[in-house]
Design an enzyme around this catalytic site. Sequence first.
Site, PDB file in Angstrom:
ATOM      1  N   LYS A   1      56.053  35.279  26.587  1.00  0.00           N
ATOM      2  CA  LYS A   1      57.408  35.013  26.081  1.00  0.00           C
ATOM      3  C   LYS A   1      57.684  33.503  26.065  1.00  0.00           C
ATOM      4  O   LYS A   1      56.983  32.775  25.413  1.00  0.00           O
ATOM      5  CB  LYS A   1      58.433  35.779  26.907  1.00  0.00           C
ATOM      6  CG  LYS A   1      58.043  37.243  27.173  1.00  0.00           C
ATOM      7  CD  LYS A   1      57.873  38.044  25.908  1.00  0.00           C
ATOM      8  CE  LYS A   1      57.621  39.493  26.218  1.00  0.00           C
ATOM      9  NZ  LYS A   1      56.664  40.171  25.403  1.00  0.00           N
TER      10      LYS A   1
ATOM     11  N   TYR B   1      62.824  45.706  32.168  1.00  0.00           N
ATOM     12  CA  TYR B   1      61.943  45.829  31.008  1.00  0.00           C
ATOM     13  C   TYR B   1      61.303  47.226  31.026  1.00  0.00           C
ATOM     14  O   TYR B   1      60.702  47.622  32.022  1.00  0.00           O
ATOM     15  CB  TYR B   1      60.886  44.723  31.044  1.00  0.00           C
ATOM     16  CG  TYR B   1      59.787  44.950  30.046  1.00  0.00           C
ATOM     17  CD1 TYR B   1      60.078  45.039  28.691  1.00  0.00           C
ATOM     18  CD2 TYR B   1      58.474  45.102  30.454  1.00  0.00           C
ATOM     19  CE1 TYR B   1      59.083  45.283  27.772  1.00  0.00           C
ATOM     20  CE2 TYR B   1      57.464  45.338  29.536  1.00  0.00           C
ATOM     21  CZ  TYR B   1      57.784  45.442  28.201  1.00  0.00           C
ATOM     22  OH  TYR B   1      56.797  45.689  27.296  1.00  0.00           O
TER      23      TYR B   1
ATOM     24  N   ASP C   1      61.050  39.249  38.423  1.00  0.00           N
ATOM     25  CA  ASP C   1      60.533  39.020  37.073  1.00  0.00           C
ATOM     26  C   ASP C   1      61.396  37.917  36.460  1.00  0.00           C
ATOM     27  O   ASP C   1      62.564  38.144  36.121  1.00  0.00           O
ATOM     28  CB  ASP C   1      60.599  40.313  36.252  1.00  0.00           C
ATOM     29  CG  ASP C   1      59.976  40.161  34.875  1.00  0.00           C
ATOM     30  OD1 ASP C   1      59.970  39.027  34.343  1.00  0.00           O
ATOM     31  OD2 ASP C   1      59.497  41.165  34.309  1.00  0.00           O
TER      32      ASP C   1
ATOM     33  N   ARG D   1      35.466  35.698  35.464  1.00  0.00           N
ATOM     34  CA  ARG D   1      36.427  36.766  35.813  1.00  0.00           C
ATOM     35  C   ARG D   1      37.192  36.402  37.091  1.00  0.00           C
ATOM     36  O   ARG D   1      38.300  36.891  37.333  1.00  0.00           O
ATOM     37  CB  ARG D   1      35.718  38.121  35.939  1.00  0.00           C
ATOM     38  CG  ARG D   1      36.613  39.228  36.423  1.00  0.00           C
ATOM     39  CD  ARG D   1      36.211  40.612  35.908  1.00  0.00           C
ATOM     40  NE  ARG D   1      34.811  40.923  36.025  1.00  0.00           N
ATOM     41  CZ  ARG D   1      34.175  41.216  37.145  1.00  0.00           C
ATOM     42  NH1 ARG D   1      34.832  41.207  38.301  1.00  0.00           N
ATOM     43  NH2 ARG D   1      32.899  41.507  37.148  1.00  0.00           N
TER      44      ARG D   1
HETATM   45  C1  LIG Z   1      60.925  40.897  31.233  1.00  0.00           C
HETATM   46  C2  LIG Z   1      59.538  41.318  30.835  1.00  0.00           C
HETATM   47  N1  LIG Z   1      58.618  41.503  31.807  1.00  0.00           N
HETATM   48  C3  LIG Z   1      57.348  41.891  31.515  1.00  0.00           C
HETATM   49  C4  LIG Z   1      56.949  42.114  30.202  1.00  0.00           C
HETATM   50  C5  LIG Z   1      55.534  42.549  29.895  1.00  0.00           C
HETATM   51  O1  LIG Z   1      54.833  41.465  29.373  1.00  0.00           O
HETATM   52  P1  LIG Z   1      53.562  41.558  28.367  1.00  0.00           P
HETATM   53  O2  LIG Z   1      54.081  42.099  27.071  1.00  0.00           O
HETATM   54  O3  LIG Z   1      53.083  40.156  28.314  1.00  0.00           O
HETATM   55  O4  LIG Z   1      52.579  42.486  28.992  1.00  0.00           O
HETATM   56  C6  LIG Z   1      57.875  41.920  29.167  1.00  0.00           C
HETATM   57  C7  LIG Z   1      57.476  42.164  27.752  1.00  0.00           C
HETATM   58  O5  LIG Z   1      58.314  42.264  26.870  1.00  0.00           O
HETATM   59  C8  LIG Z   1      59.199  41.517  29.496  1.00  0.00           C
HETATM   60  O6  LIG Z   1      60.131  41.331  28.537  1.00  0.00           O
END
Ligand SMILES: Cc1ncc(COP(=O)(O)O)c(C=O)c1O
Length: 392
Positions: free
Chosen positions: A204, A106, A179, A53
Amino acid sequence: MDQRDAVSPETLAAQALGETDRASGGLAPVINLSTNYEQQPDGSYPEDRVYTRADNPTSEHAERLLAALEGAGCACALFGSGMAAATAVFQSLLPGDHVLVSRVLYWGVRKWLAEFALSWGLDVEFTDTTDLAAVTAAIRPGRTRLLWAETPANPMWEITDLAALCGLAHQAGARVAVDNTVATPVLTRPFEHGADLVVHSATKYLNGHGDALAGAVLSARRDPFWERIRSWRRNAGAMPGPFDAWLLQRGMRTLFLRVRRASETAMAIAAHFDGHPALAAVLYPGLVSHPGHQIAARQMDGGFGGMLSIRLAGGAGHAQAVLREVRVFKRATSLGGVESLIEHRRATEGPSSPVPDDLLRLSIGIEAPGDLIADLERALAAAGTAGMEAGR
Ligand SMILES: Cc1ncc(COP(=O)(O)O)c(C=O)c1O
């Protein structure tokens, strides 16, 4: 040889750092599934690992690789998902801290902030991070601790000027977290623009094959805030499983090829459909008509990414009609994989979504570009005027 000193990120990615397995001589890294590590009679642990962990060699390998790609000698911690990574940053702040967040981002991050940040005691304010005057007005010196920006931002693909944003934040003593899921380090390396933290949904482009859930936080400095994020991961149990970490390093080996190909195809699709009579708009930062184009051209290196959105001239019904007609694009959520996806974001996000209901989001994969263009042309023709009338 420590390859990190000698070769480009592209080569490091292709060779997954070029670290041959010491036990077998294998070029492909092994997966270490062990949850615990043997303690020596003197109480020590050979590699300072006690329990998975906190530490796992398979995760550490993917972390070193991603850190090498984001550059600037940063530190990296993997998480069980992009959301686990993003929320670890917010949860490492303290009650009363003021946080400025991009207005377009997002929706999962926005939803989490709306549902949980208040009970966590955070003072969250949404602002237009593409408008530096708005950011300047919103910053509260001494109280604003974090600015959070996504660029290009889901699903309008707005572009934030990272260097300018970091300048404003740092003057006020605040950190900037970016991000970087959509741009990936292939196209933008936020630390080069002054960012303090970089966050990824590694589900992604980094993984790229739609078969692993993971996230990452990277920090320009190994400072107390970074230690708090790492401590949160360990104590909240937000680690990814070793197999997901392994799939992630495997995906990153082809990251440069995939991202460049997706960007080229997205540019071709955007240029082809820009001005199409069935469309009200094509949203893509590579188009000179996009309001963020100039900044994107400066900030993004070698392409504008694989994500774009189209707005249908006939409104919501027209968008749904086009969605029904595609055959090559897959109707699915998520982004950044090898296959092209199409999604009605408003329907996915639900009634509180600010996304226009005439918008379809496209995640461009690595298929033959002509097949994707032909599929959209066919779907637009088939949806035709019936779809446009239904939308009115
Ligand atoms: C730009 C962005 N940030 C964060 C996330 C969250 O990621 P996860 O689905 O891996 O939790 C996403 C998911 O679509 C995203 O498109």
